[in-house]
Design a protein around this motif. Sequence first.
Motif, PDB file in Angstrom:
ATOM      1  N   LEU A   1       0.835  -1.195   0.000  1.00 18.63           N
ATOM      2  CA  LEU A   1       0.000   0.000   0.000  1.00 18.63           C
ATOM      3  C   LEU A   1       0.874   1.250   0.000  1.00 18.63           C
ATOM      4  O   LEU A   1       1.764   1.403   0.844  1.00 18.63           O
ATOM      5  N   TYR A   2       0.609   2.135  -0.976  1.00 19.46           N
ATOM      6  CA  TYR A   2       1.402   3.354  -1.123  1.00 19.46           C
ATOM      7  C   TYR A   2       0.464   4.556  -1.192  1.00 19.46           C
ATOM      8  O   TYR A   2      -0.445   4.592  -2.026  1.00 19.46           O
ATOM      9  N   PHE A   3       0.711   5.526  -0.334  1.00 17.00           N
ATOM     10  CA  PHE A   3      -0.037   6.775  -0.354  1.00 17.00           C
ATOM     11  C   PHE A   3       0.880   7.866  -0.896  1.00 17.00           C
ATOM     12  O   PHE A   3       1.834   8.286  -0.231  1.00 17.00           O
ATOM     13  N   GLY A   4       0.569   8.340  -2.106  1.00 19.04           N
ATOM     14  CA  GLY A   4       1.404   9.344  -2.746  1.00 19.04           C
ATOM     15  C   GLY A   4       1.079  10.764  -2.336  1.00 19.04           C
ATOM     16  O   GLY A   4       1.865  11.676  -2.586  1.00 19.04           O
ATOM     17  N   ARG A   5      -0.093  10.969  -1.737  1.00 14.09           N
ATOM     18  CA  ARG A   5      -0.489  12.288  -1.241  1.00 14.09           C
ATOM     19  C   ARG A   5      -0.812  12.171   0.243  1.00 14.09           C
ATOM     20  O   ARG A   5      -0.805  11.085   0.819  1.00 14.09           O
ATOM     21  N   SER A   6      -1.134  13.290   0.840  1.00 10.45           N
ATOM     22  CA  SER A   6      -1.439  13.308   2.259  1.00 10.45           C
ATOM     23  C   SER A   6      -2.662  12.438   2.556  1.00 10.45           C
ATOM     24  O   SER A   6      -3.657  12.457   1.822  1.00 10.45           O
ATOM     25  N   VAL A   7      -2.568  11.663   3.632  1.00  9.11           N
ATOM     26  CA  VAL A   7      -3.658  10.788   4.043  1.00  9.11           C
ATOM     27  C   VAL A   7      -3.955  11.046   5.522  1.00  9.11           C
ATOM     28  O   VAL A   7      -3.050  11.306   6.321  1.00  9.11           O
TER      29      VAL A   7
ATOM     30  N   ARG B   1      -3.525  -8.582   5.544  1.00  7.45           N
ATOM     31  CA  ARG B   1      -2.480  -9.184   4.714  1.00  7.45           C
ATOM     32  C   ARG B   1      -1.368  -8.186   4.382  1.00  7.45           C
ATOM     33  O   ARG B   1      -0.456  -8.504   3.608  1.00  7.45           O
ATOM     34  N   LEU B   2      -1.407  -7.001   4.953  1.00  4.19           N
ATOM     35  CA  LEU B   2      -0.474  -5.944   4.588  1.00  4.19           C
ATOM     36  C   LEU B   2       0.975  -6.356   4.866  1.00  4.19           C
ATOM     37  O   LEU B   2       1.319  -6.781   5.962  1.00  4.19           O
ATOM     38  N   VAL B   3       1.823  -6.193   3.821  1.00  6.65           N
ATOM     39  CA  VAL B   3       3.242  -6.522   3.911  1.00  6.65           C
ATOM     40  C   VAL B   3       4.105  -5.262   3.871  1.00  6.65           C
ATOM     41  O   VAL B   3       5.113  -5.168   4.565  1.00  6.65           O
ATOM     42  N   GLU B   4       3.680  -4.281   3.067  1.00 11.62           N
ATOM     43  CA  GLU B   4       4.469  -3.060   2.910  1.00 11.62           C
ATOM     44  C   GLU B   4       3.555  -1.845   2.930  1.00 11.62           C
ATOM     45  O   GLU B   4       2.496  -1.851   2.318  1.00 11.62           O
ATOM     46  N   LEU B   5       3.985  -0.805   3.645  1.00 14.23           N
ATOM     47  CA  LEU B   5       3.207   0.426   3.765  1.00 14.23           C
ATOM     48  C   LEU B   5       4.136   1.626   3.605  1.00 14.23           C
ATOM     49  O   LEU B   5       5.175   1.707   4.261  1.00 14.23           O
ATOM     50  N   VAL B   6       3.761   2.550   2.708  1.00 12.51           N
ATOM     51  CA  VAL B   6       4.512   3.788   2.510  1.00 12.51           C
ATOM     52  C   VAL B   6       3.538   4.957   2.612  1.00 12.51           C
ATOM     53  O   VAL B   6       2.535   5.006   1.897  1.00 12.51           O
TER      54      VAL B   6
ATOM     55  N   LEU C   1       3.355  -7.478   8.269  1.00 13.43           N
ATOM     56  CA  LEU C   1       4.048  -6.258   7.850  1.00 13.43           C
ATOM     57  C   LEU C   1       5.560  -6.419   8.014  1.00 13.43           C
ATOM     58  O   LEU C   1       6.046  -6.740   9.093  1.00 13.43           O
ATOM     59  N   SER C   2       6.304  -6.192   6.912  1.00 10.63           N
ATOM     60  CA  SER C   2       7.759  -6.332   6.951  1.00 10.63           C
ATOM     61  C   SER C   2       8.488  -5.109   6.411  1.00 10.63           C
ATOM     62  O   SER C   2       9.716  -5.063   6.453  1.00 10.63           O
ATOM     63  N   ALA C   3       7.753  -4.124   5.895  1.00 12.62           N
ATOM     64  CA  ALA C   3       8.403  -2.924   5.353  1.00 12.62           C
ATOM     65  C   ALA C   3       7.495  -1.722   5.555  1.00 12.62           C
ATOM     66  O   ALA C   3       6.292  -1.793   5.307  1.00 12.62           O
ATOM     67  N   ILE C   4       8.084  -0.613   5.999  1.00 17.74           N
ATOM     68  CA  ILE C   4       7.302   0.603   6.191  1.00 17.74           C
ATOM     69  C   ILE C   4       8.193   1.815   5.905  1.00 17.74           C
ATOM     70  O   ILE C   4       9.394   1.809   6.194  1.00 17.74           O
ATOM     71  N   GLY C   5       7.581   2.828   5.292  1.00 12.77           N
ATOM     72  CA  GLY C   5       8.279   4.077   5.033  1.00 12.77           C
ATOM     73  C   GLY C   5       7.383   5.240   5.406  1.00 12.77           C
ATOM     74  O   GLY C   5       6.208   5.273   5.046  1.00 12.77           O
TER      75      GLY C   5
END
Length: 437
Positions: A322-328, A342-347, A370-374
């Motif tokens: 899951l990637y949020f390119g703008r403000s959330v 099922r989330l593995v990666e969140l940015v 979850l194994s990756a976050i930015g």
Amino acid sequence: MKRMKEGEEDSDSSPSKSPPEACKKVRKMSKELEAVAASESPDCNWARLPQELLLHIFQYLPLLDRAYASQVCRGWNQAFHMPELWRCFEFELNQPASSYLKATHPDLIKQIIKRHSNHLQYVSFKVDSSMESAEAACDILSQLVNCSLKTLGLISTARPSFMEVPKSHFISALTVVFVNSKSLSSLKIDDTPVDDPSLKVLVANNSDTLKLLKMSSCPHVSPAGILCVADQCHGLRELALNYHLLSDELLLSLSSEKHVHLEHLRIDVVSENPGQHFHTIKKSSWDAMVRHSPKFNLVMYFFLYEDEFGPFFNDEIPITHLYFGRSVSKEVLGRVGLHCPRLVELVVCANGLRPLDEELIRIAKHCTQLSAIGLGECEVSCSAFVEFVKMCGRRLSQLSIMEEVLIPDHKYSLDEIHWEVSKHLGRVWFPDMMPTW
């Protein structure tokens, strides 16, 4: 030796010899030496290298160097034209006046079409933003009547490119490939004017072989058009498209017994205008996908305004990346923590000025894979961040957090936090000075 001495004496005794005569003598001597070397040690003759070895060497050479090498001798020139070297090729089409990128020479393009078009199998076109480059790509596609491509990629290094080409010209060129290939397995045509009728031609000729279809930002394709592909191409394993093409019917088609297990589904959720309305996908449709393809990756990129997230994350969704390119907002991230097991990666590129402490803790608790976050332009207290890392543990293989995100509190300062986080990760960790995603 006697001959050489005599030659030296001659040269000493006649210093007034003209340069052309001296050059002829040097050439003659070099040819004699080459002949002697070839007769005495044939293994050292580069012109006699086996073509299999030449092929292996040429595969590692850039195209320009390969072309230069082909001029060394006849054997190397023959190797240059071996079909194996032309199965994979990338046409680089850029206008020198507007682009600093290199371009495939027009003469080479003519030679490829004339001598190697029937050898091409894995082809891509990389074009700049100019309409001239996109039209040149269409002209080349129109001439590939004898080819049988397995993969085709149309890559625009900058917009608008293919979208500026007359639609009829683009469709005509693409149809040539669709009709003649018969075994196309991978098609990447993002940001192009492809339409529903052309997809029907694709399906009619390549339904048994198509495994990957990437077509985000194709405004002339309708949900019915992409549904036609899913209904007929039962071997489709990877699919990338815009959210407006996603439907319950499409998910159910991809979940049918006739269809293979989907491996990768990428959805781009893009808002063209503020306040745009987005439809809702039923939970039952997502459940059908998970039952049919329990290991598939669902990747979603969101480029929405904060007030447009209403239809999303209200029910459980099997999203993995899951990637949020703008403000959330905090509210949306809170829903992510509840409904994305099922989330593995969140940015998260941006959030605002309210700390995300509770939301991160909720994500760590419910998103157990979850194994990756930015995190970019957000705020998290140091204590909450340490607790988040402690809950996730060493499964966090990628932890990219801007230093400005972390807010010192009564328990940890910025100087202390990297030690505490490193302890729970089992490796040395420091905050990022700039985004790495």
